[in-house]
Design a protein around this motif. Structure first.
Motif, PDB file in Angstrom:
ATOM      1  N   THR A 340      46.880  63.470  71.054  1.00 51.65           N
ATOM      2  CA  THR A 340      46.249  62.238  71.542  1.00 51.65           C
ATOM      3  C   THR A 340      45.165  62.485  72.581  1.00 51.65           C
ATOM      4  OG1 THR A 340      47.814  61.929  73.380  1.00 51.65           O
ATOM      5  CG2 THR A 340      48.454  61.046  71.224  1.00 51.65           C
ATOM      6  N   TRP A 347      48.505  51.289  72.571  1.00 52.27           N
ATOM      7  CA  TRP A 347      49.960  51.130  72.586  1.00 52.27           C
ATOM      8  C   TRP A 347      50.277  49.643  72.592  1.00 52.27           C
ATOM      9  CZ3 TRP A 347      54.823  50.984  72.111  1.00 52.27           C
ATOM     10  CH2 TRP A 347      55.740  50.648  73.113  1.00 52.27           C
ATOM     11  N   ILE A 364      51.168  53.027  79.824  1.00 54.44           N
ATOM     12  CA  ILE A 364      50.811  54.335  79.275  1.00 54.44           C
ATOM     13  C   ILE A 364      50.733  55.291  80.460  1.00 54.44           C
ATOM     14  CG2 ILE A 364      49.096  55.728  78.071  1.00 54.44           C
ATOM     15  CD1 ILE A 364      48.193  53.238  76.578  1.00 54.44           C
ATOM     16  N   GLU A 385      49.209  44.537  73.891  1.00 51.73           N
ATOM     17  CA  GLU A 385      48.496  45.776  73.526  1.00 51.73           C
ATOM     18  C   GLU A 385      47.668  46.244  74.708  1.00 51.73           C
ATOM     19  OE1 GLU A 385      45.154  47.540  70.409  1.00 51.73           O
ATOM     20  OE2 GLU A 385      46.396  45.811  69.805  1.00 51.73           O
ATOM     21  N   SER A 387      45.184  49.869  76.007  1.00 55.12           N
ATOM     22  CA  SER A 387      44.531  51.096  75.542  1.00 55.12           C
ATOM     23  C   SER A 387      44.100  51.912  76.751  1.00 55.12           C
ATOM     24  CB  SER A 387      43.329  50.781  74.651  1.00 55.12           C
ATOM     25  OG  SER A 387      42.377  50.017  75.346  1.00 55.12           O
ATOM     26  N   VAL A 399      54.821  56.360  76.591  1.00 57.16           N
ATOM     27  CA  VAL A 399      54.569  54.926  76.438  1.00 57.16           C
ATOM     28  C   VAL A 399      55.871  54.210  76.758  1.00 57.16           C
ATOM     29  CG1 VAL A 399      52.724  55.220  74.758  1.00 57.16           C
ATOM     30  CG2 VAL A 399      55.071  55.003  73.960  1.00 57.16           C
ATOM     31  N   ALA A 415      51.918  52.984  68.446  1.00 55.72           N
ATOM     32  CA  ALA A 415      50.915  53.722  69.225  1.00 55.72           C
ATOM     33  C   ALA A 415      50.019  54.478  68.253  1.00 55.72           C
ATOM     34  CB  ALA A 415      51.570  54.687  70.210  1.00 55.72           C
ATOM     35  N   ASN A 424      50.873  55.257  63.077  1.00 51.49           N
ATOM     36  CA  ASN A 424      51.799  55.120  64.190  1.00 51.49           C
ATOM     37  C   ASN A 424      52.342  56.481  64.599  1.00 51.49           C
ATOM     38  OD1 ASN A 424      53.489  54.200  66.168  1.00 51.49           O
ATOM     39  ND2 ASN A 424      54.607  52.755  64.849  1.00 51.49           N
ATOM     40  N   LEU A 426      54.508  57.078  66.956  1.00 43.47           N
ATOM     41  CA  LEU A 426      55.851  57.006  67.512  1.00 43.47           C
ATOM     42  C   LEU A 426      56.925  57.325  66.481  1.00 43.47           C
ATOM     43  CD1 LEU A 426      55.511  53.764  69.634  1.00 43.47           C
ATOM     44  CD2 LEU A 426      55.204  56.139  70.366  1.00 43.47           C
ATOM     45  N   SER A 429      59.988  54.096  64.914  1.00 42.36           N
ATOM     46  CA  SER A 429      59.271  52.869  65.302  1.00 42.36           C
ATOM     47  C   SER A 429      59.932  51.615  64.741  1.00 42.36           C
ATOM     48  CB  SER A 429      57.813  52.952  64.829  1.00 42.36           C
ATOM     49  OG  SER A 429      57.750  53.134  63.424  1.00 42.36           O
TER      50      SER A 429
END
Length: 614
Positions: A340, A347, A364, A385, A387, A399, A415, A424, A426, A429
């Motif tokens: 990332t 997120w 985050i 949401e 960012s 997160v 995320a 995604n 994660l 999820s």
């Protein structure tokens, strides 16, 4: 009886010489290598000492500041930092966190399987009244036992394959005089026991496959099964050998069951027994599952799991339940966090309450800073949401959703990074996977087998990419397999004539094995054994390659010691190959040259160690 005595004496002479040579070689390294100058010795010792002090297997949350200070003070006394970095830090460190400001020091507690450390804790207890350096050397002496076992397994496996004591002695010499193997084996850590189990697994497998029809198979099968189970509890590097024999055993069982003939009752009993064993293992793992918690999501502490409910108010799906003052957090595996970096991370999650409004934050956290956006949740579901740009080299990425005032329900966590828009990142999820209870078998397996990292690598399709570091990954692995001492800081092989010589020796031996297989005089049993040895080597190589994929690129370099559990198969095939290539009349002289070469290589390594540390 009298006439057979000389033959028996000769048969005992070769393994006795190998034992003396191995023990002497190990003792030299124990004496010459300063305390803590073998990989991860401080945290290996911490693991064993914690078991001794707590009288149980510690979890990642367990720590003993007094023990850490005792070890760190020894690091300073023994010039640990001067050897690694060229200077002593000022002020002097007093804890492992202080040490990690200067050198890379991974922790073994909560990560490595416990079998070796339980055994090591017994020695720590015996020498508890002595200085910590004495306790460390006691653990190094224990490593000498494991290392000598590997040499004997090599000799006996070679004899079982060929009934040739000369080949067995030559293969044993390779192992006994391989300097990096001796250095690692005589250090304080779980490598030595893992290597011994790998060697014993190879010997048991060879003996089982080469036995005559009149020799019982039960002892070797039971020994092999026990070694495989203990191996899983010792070091993840043995997973390759365990999977290899498990698959071979399953294939042989299916073949036997499908073979026409009698023994129907025995076959039925075998099938029922295996089904019962499989059901028991599955039940044991499932028993450690906490249905009230979500896998991959943690609560207020690193050792706690985030709660989940099957049907939250107003929803027909699994949701996280975050009590007042609590948190639902997912820490991305290091390899995913790196993925990332230098990108914008988005997120999002859906939040609501059961009754009264509640205050919370969606966060985050990337170590150097965090983005925290407050919100007010009500019974009406709302999609949140945020960012944040994730900078390069940040220490981690988390997160989370915090419930500051009042409980919350959370679902649809998502995320995504610009690197692969919409995908995604994660794990779990959909929140359907239950968590492994802390301290359970399921939790131990997930940690030691690195299941979180493997899951991410599989989902992200990183395995489709070229190997990290390209060809340099293989070269570093090769040179560190033969000689890269200290904490990979004292090289013997890389960039020297030894590198080419050892490459020719290894390649020539494996090529010679193919020549040996091509000769018609070889029995079916012998060909199958050589196939098994090749399979063990290939699987042993695949483990560090896969390990490179699940690490951040800065840690992708794989140390050659990860292949040492497969050193016996490698030594057998290299020796067998050169035995096949050398004309028969030259074999006595070739054995002398072989011994002199490995003595010279071992001597060069010892000379390097003396220059580096004395």
């Amino acid at each position: 009886m009298i006439k057979r005595q000389p033959a028996r004496s000769v048969a005992l002479l070769a393994p006795a010489l190998l034992v003396l040579l191995t023990v002497g070689h190990c003792l030299l390294y124990i004496w010459l290598i300063p305390p803590w100058q073998a990989p991860d010795e401080p945290t290996h010792f911490e693991y064993a000492a914690l078991i001794n002090r707590l009288n149980r297997i510690p979890s990642v949350a367990d720590a003993d500041p007094a023990l850490e200070q005792q070890i760190v003070e020894s690091l300073v006394r023994q010039n640990f930092f001067a050897y690694l970095t060229g200077q002593q830090p000022q002020p002097a460190p007093r804890s492992f966190d202080d040490v990690r400001q200067h050198v890379f020091l991974p922790r073994q507690v909560g990560g490595d399987p416990p079998v070796y450390f339980v055994l090591a804790s017994l020695l720590v207890d015996v020498f508890a009244a002595h200085p910590v350096e004495t306790q460390l050397r006691a653990l190094r002496l224990l490593g000498t036992v494991w290392t000598t076992t590997v040499v004997l397994c090599t000799y006996h496996a070679a004899h079982a394959l060929l009934s040739n004591r000369g080949v067995g002695f030559a293969a044993g010499l390779l192992v006994a005089l391989q300097p990096m193997f001796i250095f690692i084996g005589s250090s304080a850590g779980n490598d030595g026991l893992a290597n011994a189990i790998g060697g014993a697994i190879t010997w048991a497998g060879v003996a089982l496959m080469t036995r005559t029809s009149t020799q019982p198979w039960h002892p070797w099968v039971f020994a092999l099964s026990g070694l495989l189970v203990v191996g899983l509890g010792t070091k993840s590097a043995l997973v390759a050998a365990v999977l290899t024999f498990a698959l071979l055993g399953a294939a042989m069982l299916v073949r036997w069951l499908l073979r026409a003939g009698g023994q129907r009752r025995l076959k039925l009993a075998s099938v029922l027994g295996l089904l019962a064993l499989a059901a028991g293992l599955v039940g044991l793992v499932q028993q450690g599952r906490d249905q009230q918690a979500a896998s991959a999501w943690r609560g207020t502490t690193a050792a706690s799991n985030a709660l989940r409910v099957a049907q939250a108010p107003g929803a027909d799906r699994f949701a996280l339940y975050v009590p007042a003052g609590g948190v639902a957090l997912q820490a991305l595996p290091d390899v995913a966090a790196e993925w990332t970096q230098n990108q914008v991370l988005r997120w999002s999650a859906r939040v609501w309450t059961g009754q009264n409004p509640a205050q919370g934050r969606i966060v985050i956290d990337y170590g150097w800073g965090q983005l925290a956006v407050p919100f007010t949740a009500t019974r009406d579901m709302q999609q949140l949401e945020v960012s944040q740009f994730i900078p390069l080299y940040c220490p981690y990425v988390h997160v989370a959703v915090f419930a500051d005032d009042g409980p919350l329900y959370v679902d649809r966590p998502h995320a995504a990074s610009d690197r692969r828009a919409g995908w995604n990142i994660l794990a779990n999820s959909d929140l359907r996977q239950p968590a492994a209870a802390p301290g359970s078998l399921a939790a131990g397996l997930a940690t030691s087998l690195r299941l979180a990292e493997l899951d991410w690598v599989w989902r992200s399709e990183r395995l489709h990419e070229p190997p990290p570091l390209g060809w340099d990954l293989g070269r570093v692995f090769f040179v560190s397999f033969w000689g890269q001492f200290g904490w990979m800081s004292v090289p013997l092989v890389g960039g020297t004539p030894w590198e080419l010589v050892l490459a020719v020796l290894s390649g020539g031996g494996l090529a010679g094995t193919l020549v040996w297989l091509s000769r018609p005089a070889r029995s079916v049993q012998q060909r199958r054994v050589v196939g098994l040895l090749l399979l063990l080597i290939v699987c042993g190589l695949l483990f560090p390659l896969l390990n490179a994929y699940i690490q951040p690129r800065a840690m992708a370099i794989q140390q050659g010691r990860y292949l040492f559990p497969a050193l016996v198969p490698l030594a057998l095939l290299i020796t067998l190959g050169w035995h096949a290539l050398v004309p028969r009349r030259w074999l006595p002289g070739a054995l002398v040259v072989w011994a002199l070469f490995w003595l010279a290589f071992a001597g060069a390594a010892l000379q390097l160690v003396v220059r580096a540390y004395h």
